[in-house]
Design a protein around this motif. Structure first.
Motif, short mmCIF file in Angstrom:
data_model
loop_
_atom_site.label_atom_id
_atom_site.label_comp_id
_atom_site.label_asym_id
_atom_site.label_seq_id
_atom_site.Cartn_x
_atom_site.Cartn_y
_atom_site.Cartn_z
N GLY A 1 -5.70 -3.50 13.08
CA GLY A 1 -5.34 -2.24 13.70
C GLY A 1 -5.20 -1.13 12.68
O GLY A 1 -5.60 0.02 12.91
N PHE A 2 -4.63 -1.47 11.52
CA PHE A 2 -4.50 -0.47 10.46
C PHE A 2 -5.87 0.01 9.99
O PHE A 2 -6.10 1.20 9.83
N MET A 3 -6.77 -0.96 9.77
CA MET A 3 -8.09 -0.58 9.27
C MET A 3 -8.77 0.34 10.28
O MET A 3 -9.37 1.35 9.92
N GLY A 4 -8.68 -0.02 11.57
CA GLY A 4 -9.29 0.80 12.60
C GLY A 4 -8.76 2.22 12.55
O GLY A 4 -9.52 3.19 12.54
N LYS A 5 -7.43 2.35 12.48
CA LYS A 5 -6.84 3.69 12.46
C LYS A 5 -7.24 4.43 11.20
O LYS A 5 -7.53 5.63 11.24
N ALA A 6 -7.25 3.74 10.06
CA ALA A 6 -7.63 4.41 8.81
C ALA A 6 -9.05 4.96 8.94
O ALA A 6 -9.31 6.11 8.57
N PHE A 7 -9.96 4.16 9.50
CA PHE A 7 -11.34 4.62 9.64
C PHE A 7 -11.42 5.83 10.57
O PHE A 7 -12.09 6.82 10.29
N ILE A 8 -10.72 5.72 11.71
CA ILE A 8 -10.77 6.80 12.71
C ILE A 8 -10.26 8.11 12.13
O ILE A 8 -10.90 9.15 12.23
N VAL B 1 -7.30 -11.69 9.10
CA VAL B 1 -8.44 -11.84 8.18
C VAL B 1 -9.26 -10.55 8.14
O VAL B 1 -9.58 -10.02 7.06
N LEU B 2 -9.56 -10.01 9.32
CA LEU B 2 -10.33 -8.76 9.34
C LEU B 2 -9.50 -7.59 8.85
O LEU B 2 -10.03 -6.57 8.41
N GLY B 3 -8.17 -7.72 8.91
CA GLY B 3 -7.32 -6.67 8.36
C GLY B 3 -7.32 -6.66 6.85
O GLY B 3 -7.21 -5.61 6.22
N VAL C 1 5.31 -7.10 -2.65
CA VAL C 1 4.70 -5.88 -2.13
C VAL C 1 5.09 -4.67 -2.98
O VAL C 1 4.26 -3.81 -3.29
N VAL C 2 6.38 -4.63 -3.39
CA VAL C 2 6.82 -3.49 -4.19
C VAL C 2 6.12 -3.49 -5.55
O VAL C 2 5.71 -2.44 -6.05
N THR C 3 5.98 -4.70 -6.14
CA THR C 3 5.22 -4.77 -7.40
C THR C 3 3.82 -4.22 -7.18
O THR C 3 3.28 -3.50 -8.03
N GLY C 4 3.24 -4.52 -6.01
CA GLY C 4 1.91 -4.02 -5.69
C GLY C 4 1.85 -2.50 -5.67
O GLY C 4 0.88 -1.90 -6.13
N LEU D 1 -2.65 1.37 -2.75
CA LEU D 1 -1.25 1.79 -2.89
C LEU D 1 -0.65 2.02 -1.51
O LEU D 1 0.46 1.59 -1.22
N PHE D 2 -1.42 2.68 -0.64
CA PHE D 2 -0.90 2.95 0.69
C PHE D 2 -0.66 1.67 1.48
O PHE D 2 0.33 1.55 2.20
N VAL D 3 -1.58 0.71 1.33
CA VAL D 3 -1.42 -0.56 2.03
C VAL D 3 -0.12 -1.22 1.63
O VAL D 3 0.68 -1.65 2.47
N PHE D 4 0.17 -1.27 0.33
CA PHE D 4 1.43 -1.88 -0.12
C PHE D 4 2.62 -1.04 0.33
O PHE D 4 3.66 -1.57 0.71
N TRP D 5 2.44 0.28 0.28
CA TRP D 5 3.52 1.19 0.66
C TRP D 5 3.98 0.92 2.09
O TRP D 5 5.17 0.87 2.38
N GLU D 6 3.04 0.74 3.00
CA GLU D 6 3.40 0.53 4.39
C GLU D 6 3.80 -0.92 4.64
O GLU D 6 4.65 -1.18 5.49
N ALA D 7 3.20 -1.85 3.90
CA ALA D 7 3.50 -3.26 4.14
C ALA D 7 4.95 -3.58 3.81
O ALA D 7 5.50 -4.55 4.32
#
Lengths: 500, 517
Positions: free
Chosen positions: A407-414, A480-482, B127-130, B140-146
């Motif tokens: 879902g995150f990837m989809g939103k990021a792309f959109i 996996v797709l995420g 995650v924070v180390t990431g 960075l954003f992926v880790f930030w939100e995760a």
């Protein structure tokens, strides 16, 4: 004329039609009632395999033109990809329906026959390249649903069915109006002929000088009519009542499969039929549709107490997100090869289908155990029905759009596509909307897991095995797709290539 | 160090945490979760110390780089998996290692749903180390939100008081900051054509490879989108209101991670993006607006300190003091100037050091408050008093933490604040006025810290209707494991105070490279 090769190309649909008859006949001879669902699943498996085999074949041969059946249907990578998505989603629903359909509906074999007819219509809808055929296919998807909604024979199911019937008829009328406009201007109902009319010259028939604007108006009427299928602004008022009142299997079907089919025809019309010089004009209309759907859906979902109703509003919001991607399909992108907008749309559509299917099937299976669709009743199911709750939580996180999910990837792309097409305001509206949506998605997760210590957990229950298998598969795909979206992205890039 | 060590540092706790969550308690296997977690974070601690000291100061730049191309090859953008550390991020990775270990020790008394608790705590650490190690903005954003999901569960399941409310507030604020960040990152991509940080610093403005210049997202818009996003996380007045709630209701270990590491994500982001990247995109923004940021910073220091004095809850008091201390970060941040003047490097170096020292000092303070609360079952200051008689060790270390927090020379807080004051003062008139105002924050800090210690730990023994009076005789001091975590943090504070070069040598490289890369 139709030849043998064309029949092969239509084999998924033909399988479904044969399946319909088999289900009806089997209903007469087999007293055991779950057979209808099993037969439905078997024919859906065959049909999905045929469809997937064809799309895999086309992708591996790098065939981007596709094959046309008397100019009315086009069997290409794009249509086969969405067709496979529709058939597999339908298959998941019917397999879960074997055990989870309510007893009352189980005794009615025609339910599954109607289901198969409707799926046939949706499957045809992905490949139509002619207006009248598109309308017929749309009706083929809607009419059986009216029957499926009414089969319960309760008072409110008749009400829901009538509501669906009236709005469906209205939207059909609007679509016909749109077709009439387009035919009046171009003198044709075939997509390829409409797209090649010379809009710089005056109109061929009645309206000189205003060909462009009339064509656009016709297309917008078509899109508005189809918004009934995708549950977005302007035709979304039926969604909450019907979703709540319908048997859950039908709700799932409407929220996932119907949405894929609706988007497939909208994309077809906008990309194949309408001259690409008009893209910037319909983009404005789509942006407004997107912004209203997202905001309305998310704000209304905040205060819902019934989970089916909540998901009704949530699907309206998600239709809005998908429209953001469609609105940001680049005006000159079709020529320069920059297809980010349409790619993100199809990617999000697939992501939404996987996620919402997983979420809804989990809800169905959990609510079977707790006998309720009230969100408050989900308190503590995290300990009682642990496995299914974890899967539901994963799919809710994906719907919310937290990283490491599809879902995150989809939103990021959109949103990237939107910003790259100067639609910064739309991206801002969308991103703020996903922040709002955190409240109601997280509330469900909180009730399931966090409040569990306050509930006297009586007994642990196991959810239905079929559902567990299918939703586990969905949850694995979500993660996996995420993490590695490239697997799906590669297919999507390949598939939408031919929409130029 | 072998390759992949940084990726190991990120994913080892995440994966082992998830494995603990799934497999630790079933028919065939019973693992002592607490000891395993201690072992895992112990390995993390040793590894992060090793990585920090093997960062080659003679070479500088980004080191320990792990590279994985084509993570997301989307039509509109390409994102890569790249991690690595430089002078700015190396101390923060070390800080995460130290506090991760201490937070597990602080969790030894957790009874409720142990395996989930330690799963989330370990995932959080990875995650924070990431966040600190990512060199690709989307990564960075992926880790930030995760980081949100573990934090939400940790606060709302194991928290106290209005835990659900605080956790939801934390979630909404952080999601908003993440949303702004995403817009900023994507906008930046369309102006520069890359997500990779050192590509942006290399290419700068000349690197606008995207031919679609009609886009024209103004740099100042991107700058402020990032600034507001990081200010929420920092937190800066007026978007600080989530912090006291989240801190007060979170369990001790989570408070340590929140104050010690998570707030630093905001400060690190400001240094990394608003200073480092924007030095190459449009250095004039921060140079021109510097004085205004200095005023905001000074205001935040004083405002936070005034709020702190009024608090009667030990934890809430320290939480508000964080708001005040993060004001210094903005003050130092404002001292940036495009021309790398002397004041600028000192001020930014002080900011980076403040992130590290505040992490250790506040981590220690929260740890000690948590240990006190475990014994007294209340944090309400009027109910406490005379605890020194029963808890001499806790009181002693709390005094050290308090002194470090108010900037006593010889302890680490002093060095950082001095560098910020000196650096900012040199920059010009408005900066100097703001600095003078901010210096009074130290006086206020002395006031609230000493007054709090005096009321809670010294003073008369509580009598009468205070709940503590009934159990006063059973109060105990630190046990060995708790002593270990307290001593680790105290040693860090004292060593950095006496011999600051141990951190500043590395930081100076990082700050210097902002201007000379």
């Amino acid at each position: 004329m139709i030849n043998l090769n064309d029949i092969l190309l239509l084999s998924p649909e033909i399988t479904l039609i044969i399946g319909t008859f088999v289900v009806i006949i089997a209903d007469l001879f087999f007293p055991k009632k779950s057979y209808s669902a099993i037969f439905t699943s078997i024919f859906l498996i065959i049909s999905s395999i045929l469809s997937i085999a064809m799309v895999a074949n086309l992708i591996s041969y790098n065939d981007s033109s596709g094959l046309s059946i008397i100019n009315v249907l086009s069997i290409d990578k794009y249509s086969l990809f969405l067709k496979s998505l529709i058939l597999v989603s339908g298959l998941s629903i019917s397999v879960c329906g074997i055990n989870l359909l309510s007893e009352e509906l189980k005794s009615k074999g025609e339910f599954w026959a109607l289901f198969l007819i409707s799926i046939t219509g949706m499957s045809l809808l992905t490949s139509v390249t002619e207006m009248i055929t598109a309308w017929v296919a749309l009706e083929l998807t809607s009419l059986p649903v009216i029957g499926m909604l009414a089969l319960n024979q309760r008072k409110h199911s008749l009400e829901v069915s009538l509501k669906y019937l009236i709005l469906s008829a209205t939207s059909s009328a609007i679509i016909l109006m749109g077709i009439a406009y387009i035919y009046g201007v171009s003198g044709s109902t075939f997509f390829n002929e409409i797209s090649t009319i010379d809009t710089s010259l005056s109109g061929k028939y009645l309206f000189k000088d205003s060909t462009n604007i009339l064509l656009l108006f016709g297309a917008l009427l078509l899109v508005s009519g189809a918004s009934f299928k995708i549950a977005s602004f302007p035709f979304f008022s039926w969604v909450p009542d019907v979703y709540q009142g319908a048997p859950t299997i039908v709700t799932i079907y409407l929220s996932v499969v119907s949405k894929i089919a609706g988007f497939s025809i909208i994309i077809r019309i906008l990309f194949d039929a309408i001259n690409s010089s008009m893209v910037s004009e319909w983009a404005i209309y789509l942006s407004i549709m997107a912004a209203v759907s997202m905001t309305f859906g998310n704000v209304m979902a905040l205060r819902q107490s019934n989970i089916k109703r909540l998901f009704a509003y949530s699907t309206i919001a998600h239709a809005g997100y998908i429209l953001v991607g469609l609105a940001s399909s680049e005006p000159d992108g079709l020529n320069s090869g920059n297809l980010a907008g349409i790619q993100s749309t199809v990617f999000y559509l697939a992501a939404y289908a996987i996620t919402n299917l997983t979420a809804f099937l989990s809800i169905l299976s959990i609510s079977r155990e707790i006998n309720s669709f009230e969100i408050e009743e989900f308190k503590g199911v995290g300990t009682r029905i642990r496995y299914q709750s974890i899967i539901l939580a994963i799919s809710l996180i994906s719907l919310l759009g937290i990283p490491a999910t599809i879902g995150f990837m989809g939103k990021a792309f959109i949103f990237t596509s939107a910003i790259s097409n100067n639609l910064m305001w739309l991206a801002l509206v969308g991103i703020l909307n996903s922040v709002i949506s955190a409240y109601y998605y997280i509330r469900i997760i909180r009730l399931m897991f966090i409040d569990s210590s306050e509930v006297q957990s009586s007994k642990t229950a196991n959810s239905d095995l079929n559902t567990r298998i299918i939703t586990s598969f969905g949850a694995v795909l979500i993660i996996v797709l995420g993490l590695a979206p490239v697997m799906l992205l590669g297919i999507v890039e390949d598939v939408v290539n031919l929409l130029q | 160090m072998p390759g992949g060590i940084l990726s190991f540092l990120i994913f080892f706790p995440i994966i082992s945490g998830i494995l603990i969550g799934i497999f630790s308690e079933n028919k065939f296997l019973k693992i002592n979760i607490k000891k395993t977690s201690l072992l895992i974070t112990g390995i993390q601690l040793i590894l992060s110390i090793l990585i920090y000291f093997s960062y080659d100061k003679t070479i500088g730049g980004f080191q320990f780089i792990d590279y994985f191309d084509s993570w997301i090859p989307f039509e509109a953008f390409t994102a890569r998996y790249i991690v690595g550390i430089d002078g700015l991020s190396a101390p923060l990775v070390l800080l995460t290692g130290i506090l991760g270990f201490c937070s597990v020790i602080a969790s030894m008394n957790i009874q409720l749903r142990q395996k989930e608790y330690f799963m989330w705590l370990l995932v959080l650490q990875g995650v924070v180390t990431g966040v600190f190690a990512s060199l690709d903005l989307l990564l960075l954003f992926v880790f930030w939100e995760a980081e949100l999901i573990p934090m939400y569960f940790l606060i709302s399941i194991w928290g106290s008081g209005r835990a659900h409310y605080s956790a939801m507030k934390f979630l909404i604020f952080t999601l908003t900051s993440g949303a702004l960040l995403l817009i900023g990152i994507i906008s930046l991509y369309f102006s520069t054509g890359t997500f990779v940080m050192f590509d942006i610093t290399e290419l700068g403005l000349s690197g606008i490879v995207n031919s679609n210049l009609s886009l024209a997202i103004p740099a100042i818009f991107i700058f402020f989108i990032f600034f507001i996003g990081f200010a929420i996380k920092l937190p800066l007045f007026p978007v600080h209101s989530w912090l006291p709630d989240a801190h007060t209701d979170a369990p001790t270990a989570v408070s340590i991670m929140l104050a010690g590491v998570l707030l630093k994500m905001g400060g690190y982001g400001l240094l990394r993006i608003n200073v480092d990247l924007f030095h190459y995109i449009d250095p004039s923004i921060l140079t021109d607006l510097g004085p205004y940021f200095a005023i905001i910073g000074a205001f935040s220091v004083i405002y936070g300190a005034i709020l702190t004095i009024q608090q009667t809850d030990l934890k809430r008091l320290i939480a508000f003091s964080s708001v005040s201390h993060m004001g210094y970060v903005i003050l130092g941040f404002s001292s940036y100037s495009a021309f790398a003047s002397v004041g600028s490097t000192e001020g930014l170096g002080g900011t980076a050091l403040q992130l590290f020292t505040h992490g250790t000092i506040t981590g220690l303070a929260f740890l000690l408050v948590g240990l006190t609360y475990e014994r007294t079952h209340t944090r309400y200051i009027p109910h406490l008093g005379g605890l020194v008689n029963k808890m001499p060790l806790i009181t002693t270390f709390f005094v050290i933490a308090g002194f470090a927090s108010l900037g006593l020379p010889g302890l680490s807080g002093f060095v950082a604040e001095l560098m910020i004051f000196v650096g900012t003062f040199k920059m010009g008139s408005l900066y100097a006025v703001s600095t003078i105002v901010a210096v009074f924050g130290v006086v206020l800090a002395a006031g609230y810290t000493l007054w709090m210690i005096q009321r809670a730990y010294f003073g008369k023994e509580v009598k009468g209707d205070s709940p503590v009076a009934k159990i006063f005789d059973q109060l105990t001091d630190l046990n060995k494991l708790e002593l270990l975590s307290v001593v680790i943090l105290t040693i860090t504070i004292v060593v950095v105070g006496i011999y600051p070069s141990i951190i500043t040598d590395v930081l100076d490289i990082g700050v210097g490279e902002i201007f000379t890369r």
